[in-house]
Design a protein around this motif. Structure first.
Motif, PDB file in Angstrom:
ATOM      1  N   ALA A   1      -0.706 -20.332   2.192  1.00  0.00           N
ATOM      2  CA  ALA A   1      -0.066 -19.729   3.357  1.00  0.00           C
ATOM      3  C   ALA A   1       0.061 -18.234   3.085  1.00  0.00           C
ATOM      4  N   PRO A   2      -0.089 -17.406   4.109  1.00  0.00           N
ATOM      5  CA  PRO A   2       0.031 -15.962   3.890  1.00  0.00           C
ATOM      6  C   PRO A   2       1.475 -15.557   3.629  1.00  0.00           C
ATOM      7  N   VAL A   3       1.659 -14.573   2.771  1.00  0.00           N
ATOM      8  CA  VAL A   3       2.969 -13.959   2.583  1.00  0.00           C
ATOM      9  C   VAL A   3       2.987 -12.697   3.431  1.00  0.00           C
ATOM     10  N   THR A   4       3.748 -12.712   4.505  1.00  0.00           N
ATOM     11  CA  THR A   4       3.708 -11.617   5.480  1.00  0.00           C
ATOM     12  C   THR A   4       5.003 -10.807   5.527  1.00  0.00           C
ATOM     13  N   ASP A   5       6.089 -11.368   5.017  1.00  0.00           N
ATOM     14  CA  ASP A   5       7.356 -10.640   5.026  1.00  0.00           C
ATOM     15  C   ASP A   5       7.275  -9.459   4.056  1.00  0.00           C
ATOM     16  N   LYS A   6       7.575  -8.251   4.536  1.00  0.00           N
ATOM     17  CA  LYS A   6       7.404  -7.045   3.727  1.00  0.00           C
ATOM     18  C   LYS A   6       8.329  -7.041   2.515  1.00  0.00           C
ATOM     19  N   THR A   7       9.529  -7.590   2.652  1.00  0.00           N
ATOM     20  CA  THR A   7      10.444  -7.645   1.505  1.00  0.00           C
ATOM     21  C   THR A   7       9.886  -8.542   0.417  1.00  0.00           C
ATOM     22  N   ARG A   8       9.355  -9.702   0.798  1.00  0.00           N
ATOM     23  CA  ARG A   8       8.729 -10.599  -0.186  1.00  0.00           C
ATOM     24  C   ARG A   8       7.508  -9.937  -0.808  1.00  0.00           C
ATOM     25  N   GLN A   9       6.714  -9.236   0.012  1.00  0.00           N
ATOM     26  CA  GLN A   9       5.550  -8.540  -0.518  1.00  0.00           C
ATOM     27  C   GLN A   9       5.961  -7.493  -1.551  1.00  0.00           C
ATOM     28  N   ASP A  10       7.024  -6.749  -1.247  1.00  0.00           N
ATOM     29  CA  ASP A  10       7.483  -5.716  -2.181  1.00  0.00           C
ATOM     30  C   ASP A  10       7.897  -6.323  -3.515  1.00  0.00           C
TER      31      ASP A  10
ATOM     32  N   ALA B   1      -2.441 -11.704  10.567  1.00  0.00           N
ATOM     33  CA  ALA B   1      -1.204 -12.340  10.108  1.00  0.00           C
ATOM     34  C   ALA B   1      -0.265 -11.354   9.424  1.00  0.00           C
ATOM     35  N   GLY B   2      -0.763 -10.174   9.095  1.00  0.00           N
ATOM     36  CA  GLY B   2       0.059  -9.192   8.393  1.00  0.00           C
ATOM     37  C   GLY B   2       0.147  -9.428   6.906  1.00  0.00           C
ATOM     38  N   ALA B   3      -0.866 -10.111   6.328  1.00  0.00           N
ATOM     39  CA  ALA B   3      -0.859 -10.417   4.902  1.00  0.00           C
ATOM     40  C   ALA B   3      -1.472  -9.309   4.052  1.00  0.00           C
ATOM     41  N   VAL B   4      -2.063  -8.282   4.681  1.00  0.00           N
ATOM     42  CA  VAL B   4      -2.772  -7.222   3.961  1.00  0.00           C
ATOM     43  C   VAL B   4      -1.904  -5.971   3.909  1.00  0.00           C
ATOM     44  N   ARG B   5      -1.736  -5.422   2.707  1.00  0.00           N
ATOM     45  CA  ARG B   5      -1.031  -4.159   2.538  1.00  0.00           C
ATOM     46  C   ARG B   5      -1.998  -3.132   1.972  1.00  0.00           C
ATOM     47  N   GLN B   6      -1.944  -1.911   2.483  1.00  0.00           N
ATOM     48  CA  GLN B   6      -2.736  -0.812   1.944  1.00  0.00           C
ATOM     49  C   GLN B   6      -1.849   0.006   1.019  1.00  0.00           C
ATOM     50  N   LEU B   7      -2.264   0.123  -0.238  1.00  0.00           N
ATOM     51  CA  LEU B   7      -1.476   0.800  -1.256  1.00  0.00           C
ATOM     52  C   LEU B   7      -2.339   1.804  -2.001  1.00  0.00           C
ATOM     53  N   SER B   8      -1.692   2.643  -2.769  1.00  0.00           N
ATOM     54  CA  SER B   8      -2.399   3.570  -3.646  1.00  0.00           C
ATOM     55  C   SER B   8      -1.538   3.811  -4.865  1.00  0.00           C
TER      56      SER B   8
END
Length: 264
Positions: A203-212, A248-255
């Motif tokens: 399942a995708p992890v989409t919540d930004k707090t969980r992603q962080d 789904a919002g599962a992708v984050r762009q980071l650097s």
């Protein structure tokens, strides 16, 4: 893909229900001046998954077949086979997840080769990930002296994570190909593989707090979050990830600085 340094058993790397997986896809890597020193700065996409169920992937022994089910061996002395995906005797791509299948299916596997004289050359497929760039791709057919894993360092009965791969929905083909070269000067060899892994329903992890929180654990190399990356790249590229991941919002762009936890 991992650098040629990992002897960890792939069995220890496989995930159970409730575990998390982060896939990283670098878009650009460049050298920048920071505090009077040069560091490699990476821009990348990271996609987060939670494993809900899994089933084993096992092929032992497995010969080399093409997409029509034709055997590819034997390989003559000091000769090689060009890059191809791993297929079974029916010609099926072992790790492919088609565009019409569940986009949250992932196949996580590695393999070993029985013969000590066989080199294995992995590469990310530009067919599955258009825009991927290579500046010095190893030539498997001619046995280039870099970019390979020697068979004598791969335990046939317990595949290591050296050739670790995670395949995802990317069309009709899996995203990684392998070339093989026979180092022997006298005998032909017919490579025999042992493929071991799992296919996950996630399942995708989409919540930004969980992603962080997962990003923090990844940076600390926390064992509760497994990271597998595709790379490296040398120029800016556009990677076509499955639409469902983006929607789904599962992708984050980071650097940030290039680190082992995000590129191995």
């Amino acid at each position: 893909m991992k650098e040629i340094q990992s002897n960890q058993s792939i069995q220890a790397e496989l995930l159970d229900e409730g575990s998390h997986l982060a896939l990283t896809f670098p878009r650009n890597i460049e050298n920048v001046k920071l505090n009077k020193s040069t560091q490699r700065l990476m821009e990348f996409d990271v996609v987060f998954f939670e494993v809900q169920a899994w089933e084993d992937v096992r092929y032992k022994p497995l010969d080399l077949y093409d997409s029509k089910g034709n055997e590819q061996g034997p390989i003559g002395p000091q000769s090689g086979l060009d890059y191809s995906r791993l297929h079974n005797a029916n010609g099926r791509d072992l790790a492919s997840i088609g565009t019409n299948e569940n986009p949250w299916l992932l196949t996580h596997f590695s393999f070993s080769v029985l013969e000590d004289d066989v080199r294995v050359y992995p590469k990310v497929s530009t067919e599955t990930l258009p825009g991927w760039t290579w500046t010095n791709e190893a030539d498997a057919k001619n046995g280039d002296e870099y970019g390979y894993y020697p068979g004598k360092e791969l335990d046939y009965d317990s595949p290591s994570s050296a050739l670790e791969t995670v395949a995802f929905s990317g069309g009709d083909y899996s995203p990684v190909e392998f070339g093989f070269y026979n180092e022997s000067t006298q005998r032909s060899v017919d490579p025999t593989l042992n493929v071991l892994g799992r296919t996950y329903r996630t399942a995708p992890v989409t919540d930004k707090t969980r992603q962080d929180k997962l990003i923090e654990k990844t940076a600390l190399e926390d064992s509760t979050v497994k990271t597998v990356g595709y790379g490296p790249v040398t120029d800016s590229v556009v990677i076509n990830l499955p639409d469902a991941w983006e929607e789904a919002g599962a992708v984050r762009q980071l650097s940030g600085p290039q680190t082992r936890s995000l590129t191995n």
